[in-house]
Design a protein around this motif. Structure first.
Motif, short mmCIF file in Angstrom:
data_model
loop_
_atom_site.label_atom_id
_atom_site.label_comp_id
_atom_site.label_asym_id
_atom_site.label_seq_id
_atom_site.Cartn_x
_atom_site.Cartn_y
_atom_site.Cartn_z
N TRP A 60 145.63 7.82 -30.99
CA TRP A 60 144.54 8.22 -31.86
C TRP A 60 145.20 8.76 -33.12
O TRP A 60 145.93 9.74 -33.07
N ALA A 61 144.93 8.13 -34.26
CA ALA A 61 145.61 8.48 -35.51
C ALA A 61 145.49 9.96 -35.84
O ALA A 61 146.43 10.59 -36.28
N SER A 62 144.34 10.53 -35.61
CA SER A 62 144.14 11.95 -35.89
C SER A 62 143.40 12.56 -34.71
O SER A 62 142.19 12.76 -34.74
N LEU A 63 144.14 12.81 -33.65
CA LEU A 63 143.58 13.23 -32.37
C LEU A 63 142.77 14.52 -32.48
O LEU A 63 143.22 15.50 -33.06
N ASP A 64 141.58 14.48 -31.93
CA ASP A 64 140.73 15.65 -31.79
C ASP A 64 140.68 15.93 -30.29
O ASP A 64 139.88 15.34 -29.56
N ALA A 65 141.58 16.79 -29.82
CA ALA A 65 141.73 17.04 -28.38
C ALA A 65 140.42 17.50 -27.74
O ALA A 65 140.08 17.06 -26.64
N ARG A 66 139.67 18.36 -28.40
CA ARG A 66 138.40 18.82 -27.81
C ARG A 66 137.43 17.66 -27.62
O ARG A 66 136.72 17.60 -26.63
N ARG A 67 137.42 16.72 -28.56
CA ARG A 67 136.53 15.57 -28.44
C ARG A 67 136.95 14.68 -27.26
O ARG A 67 136.12 14.17 -26.52
N VAL A 68 138.25 14.50 -27.10
CA VAL A 68 138.76 13.71 -25.97
C VAL A 68 138.39 14.39 -24.66
O VAL A 68 137.88 13.75 -23.73
N ILE A 69 138.61 15.68 -24.58
CA ILE A 69 138.30 16.44 -23.36
C ILE A 69 136.82 16.35 -23.03
O ILE A 69 136.43 16.06 -21.90
N THR A 70 135.97 16.57 -24.03
CA THR A 70 134.52 16.51 -23.82
C THR A 70 134.10 15.12 -23.36
O THR A 70 133.27 14.98 -22.46
N PHE A 71 134.67 14.09 -23.97
CA PHE A 71 134.35 12.71 -23.59
C PHE A 71 134.65 12.48 -22.10
O PHE A 71 133.80 11.99 -21.35
#
Length: 153
Positions: A60-71
């Motif tokens: 992910w070019a600009s990882l948003d860890a919270r978004r990944v976790i929530t997903f």
């Protein structure tokens, strides 16, 4: 008589090869946030331990860890995966798991009955300094523990 492990998948028999494919088709592995790109995909058996697994690595070019976790927490809940206490990890208090806190450290861990055996699923983030400008990387791995192997992440 057991087959010799295949160079391609490391499995010593057709049963384990088929089990790896069952894990590989789990929606938890196939689904990902739109911004994530699959960079590596595998299913088979660990040649050293024989453990059956399937995995995906995402960039992910600009990882948003919270978004990944929530997903993945939402996907896990929808598919019937239950949070599993992470050994010495955040979000664990004895046998209880705090799903909100579990993903704030290095990884998430879930379990679910898949066929006749409990399977485990782990999401973890790699060190972003390794990949630099290529973006951040995270992995999703599913496996069945071998007999007499401890369960969990």
């Amino acid at each position: 008589m057991e087959e010799a492990p295949s160079a391609a998948d490391g499995c010593g028999n057709e049963r384990d090869r088929q089990r790896a494919q069952v894990l590989d088709r789990l929606s938890f592995l196939a689904a990902h946030p739109d911004q994530a790109e699959v960079v590596e995909h595998g299913a088979g058996c660990d040649p050293a331990s024989g453990q059956v697994f399937a995995s995906r690595e995402y960039r992910w070019a600009s990882l948003d860890a919270r978004r990944v976790i929530t997903f993945y927490q939402g996907l896990a809940a929808h598919d019937g995966w239950q949070p599993w206490p992470v050994s010495s990890g955040p979000g664990t208090t004895g046998d209880k798991v705090d799903p909100a806190a579990q993903g704030l450290g290095a990884f998430l861990c879930f379990t679910k009955q898949v066929g006749a055996s409990p399977a485990f699923m782990e999401l973890y983030f790699q060190d972003s300094s390794v990949h630099g400008p290529l973006g951040d990387v995270y992995d999703v791995v599913a496996w069945w523990p071998r007999p007499r192997e401890p369960s969990g992440c």
